[in-house]
Design a protein around this motif. Sequence first.
Motif, PDB file in Angstrom:
ATOM      1  N   ARG A 123       0.839  -1.200   0.000  1.00 49.53           N
ATOM      2  CA  ARG A 123       0.000   0.000   0.000  1.00 49.53           C
ATOM      3  C   ARG A 123       0.871   1.246   0.000  1.00 49.53           C
ATOM      4  O   ARG A 123       2.055   1.192   0.329  1.00 49.53           O
ATOM      5  N   ASP A 124       0.247   2.376  -0.339  1.00 48.68           N
ATOM      6  CA  ASP A 124       0.925   3.669  -0.256  1.00 48.68           C
ATOM      7  C   ASP A 124       0.594   4.402   1.033  1.00 48.68           C
ATOM      8  O   ASP A 124       1.296   5.343   1.414  1.00 48.68           O
ATOM      9  N   THR A 125      -0.500   3.994   1.693  1.00 48.37           N
ATOM     10  CA  THR A 125      -0.959   4.659   2.914  1.00 48.37           C
ATOM     11  C   THR A 125      -1.451   3.623   3.905  1.00 48.37           C
ATOM     12  O   THR A 125      -2.133   2.662   3.519  1.00 48.37           O
ATOM     13  N   ILE A 126      -1.090   3.821   5.162  1.00 50.26           N
ATOM     14  CA  ILE A 126      -1.673   3.030   6.254  1.00 50.26           C
ATOM     15  C   ILE A 126      -2.892   3.804   6.740  1.00 50.26           C
ATOM     16  O   ILE A 126      -2.783   4.961   7.171  1.00 50.26           O
ATOM     17  N   ASP A 127      -4.067   3.182   6.675  1.00 45.74           N
ATOM     18  CA  ASP A 127      -5.285   3.900   7.056  1.00 45.74           C
ATOM     19  C   ASP A 127      -5.292   4.288   8.525  1.00 45.74           C
ATOM     20  O   ASP A 127      -5.688   5.401   8.874  1.00 45.74           O
ATOM     21  N   LEU A 128      -4.880   3.359   9.383  1.00 44.12           N
ATOM     22  CA  LEU A 128      -4.919   3.582  10.826  1.00 44.12           C
ATOM     23  C   LEU A 128      -3.635   3.012  11.414  1.00 44.12           C
ATOM     24  O   LEU A 128      -3.411   1.804  11.357  1.00 44.12           O
ATOM     25  N   TYR A 129      -2.785   3.892  11.951  1.00 41.88           N
ATOM     26  CA  TYR A 129      -1.471   3.475  12.454  1.00 41.88           C
ATOM     27  C   TYR A 129      -1.410   3.737  13.945  1.00 41.88           C
ATOM     28  O   TYR A 129      -1.565   4.875  14.394  1.00 41.88           O
ATOM     29  N   TYR A 130      -1.200   2.664  14.698  1.00 40.08           N
ATOM     30  CA  TYR A 130      -1.207   2.738  16.160  1.00 40.08           C
ATOM     31  C   TYR A 130       0.205   2.727  16.741  1.00 40.08           C
ATOM     32  O   TYR A 130       1.071   1.975  16.266  1.00 40.08           O
ATOM     33  N   VAL A 159       0.339   7.993   6.550  1.00 38.77           N
ATOM     34  CA  VAL A 159      -0.594   7.566   7.587  1.00 38.77           C
ATOM     35  C   VAL A 159      -1.828   8.454   7.490  1.00 38.77           C
ATOM     36  O   VAL A 159      -1.724   9.675   7.348  1.00 38.77           O
ATOM     37  N   ARG A 160      -2.976   7.822   7.567  1.00 38.44           N
ATOM     38  CA  ARG A 160      -4.234   8.560   7.444  1.00 38.44           C
ATOM     39  C   ARG A 160      -4.806   8.947   8.807  1.00 38.44           C
ATOM     40  O   ARG A 160      -5.234  10.088   9.007  1.00 38.44           O
ATOM     41  N   ILE A 161      -4.822   8.009   9.751  1.00 43.22           N
ATOM     42  CA  ILE A 161      -5.430   8.217  11.068  1.00 43.22           C
ATOM     43  C   ILE A 161      -4.486   7.679  12.128  1.00 43.22           C
ATOM     44  O   ILE A 161      -3.919   6.595  11.974  1.00 43.22           O
ATOM     45  N   LYS A 162      -4.336   8.429  13.215  1.00 44.63           N
ATOM     46  CA  LYS A 162      -3.475   8.001  14.325  1.00 44.63           C
ATOM     47  C   LYS A 162      -4.289   7.222  15.356  1.00 44.63           C
ATOM     48  O   LYS A 162      -5.425   7.575  15.676  1.00 44.63           O
ATOM     49  N   GLY A 163      -3.668   6.166  15.896  1.00 43.64           N
ATOM     50  CA  GLY A 163      -4.290   5.382  16.948  1.00 43.64           C
ATOM     51  C   GLY A 163      -3.325   5.146  18.093  1.00 43.64           C
ATOM     52  O   GLY A 163      -2.105   5.237  17.925  1.00 43.64           O
ATOM     53  N   GLN A 164      -3.872   4.860  19.260  1.00 46.75           N
ATOM     54  CA  GLN A 164      -3.060   4.544  20.434  1.00 46.75           C
ATOM     55  C   GLN A 164      -3.598   3.285  21.094  1.00 46.75           C
ATOM     56  O   GLN A 164      -4.750   3.233  21.520  1.00 46.75           O
ATOM     57  N   SER A 165      -2.769   2.272  21.157  1.00 43.94           N
ATOM     58  CA  SER A 165      -3.076   1.065  21.914  1.00 43.94           C
ATOM     59  C   SER A 165      -2.318   1.128  23.233  1.00 43.94           C
ATOM     60  O   SER A 165      -1.194   1.649  23.283  1.00 43.94           O
TER      61      SER A 165
END
Length: 326
Positions: A123-130, A159-165
């Motif tokens: 892919r060229d973009t990660i939709d949601l990267y945690y 990266v499209r959206i940031k996430g936190q686990s």
Amino acid sequence: MNQRELGRTGVTVSEISLGCWTMGGLNWVNGQPNGWANVDEDEVTRAIKLAVDAGVNHFDNADVYGNGRAEQMLARILKRLGLNTNDFIIATKVGHFPGTAAHAYEPAHIRHQCEQSLINLQRDTIDLYYFHHGSFGENDQYLDGAVEVMDRLVEEGKVRIKGQSAYSADDFERVVPKVRPAVLQSWAHALDDQFVRPGSRVSNLMAEHGMTFVAFSPLAQGRLLDKFDPKNPPQFEPGDHRQNSKAFSGEEIERLKPKLEKLKARFGASIEDLAAVALNYILAQPHVACVIPGFRNDRQARVNVSAAGRAMSADDVQYVQEVLAA
């Protein structure tokens, strides 16, 4: 299949999505087992086709799942099925695979892993990267640098959206104001709903910041499906993170059984019925965007997606809480 929004992003995901941890198979990181039993790619392919046909549009992955194997397998399977990866919301994570870095949240390592995940996922973009956990080094020494590089990856379109686990309310409360994620992720199941329960610290944090929650382990790694025999508890191979877990001991399985019998008496005795209870219990909690049960084959995928549309009443939710808390 209903869809729900990730935070306030306008991006929606199927409320029953799929977690890809199992796809990485047996695995170790820094000498510690962190995988699952090995899987058959043909079986996983049939499972993903079934899930996509049922409306699943979101797959949750991580660089550490099989140390890249799960990301690569997902890309191969989507291509094999003739599916366009850009038609799906693909999430992945950084933080548990340190490579040669002193810490997995070193900015250069985050950038490297992002690039490698893009290659793995084709892919060229990660939709949601945690960020995969909330431990940013002693005194959070890597936090500011990690946030800076993550924001730069968003600016660059990688990266499209940031996430936190994370795995504690303390960690979420400490890092969310700096990371500013749209999505939080951790475990949530009917045996332990501490992060999504109404009025909990993390639930209040989500309300304050407009975030939503992606729940892993919604089936308590299969324990809520009444599939294990206390007289013959499951045995796991080296490299499977469940190998020394007390949750799978005969004593713990025996303790849970009478509670599951009460759920079966009210909701139905099949694995599909129990899965629907477990998944929809979490989906009934505030701020939950989706559940991401794992899967190994089309039978398990079918059980997961069969829970779609079986929403629980407030009385049902309360009953499950009372039975499992007893």
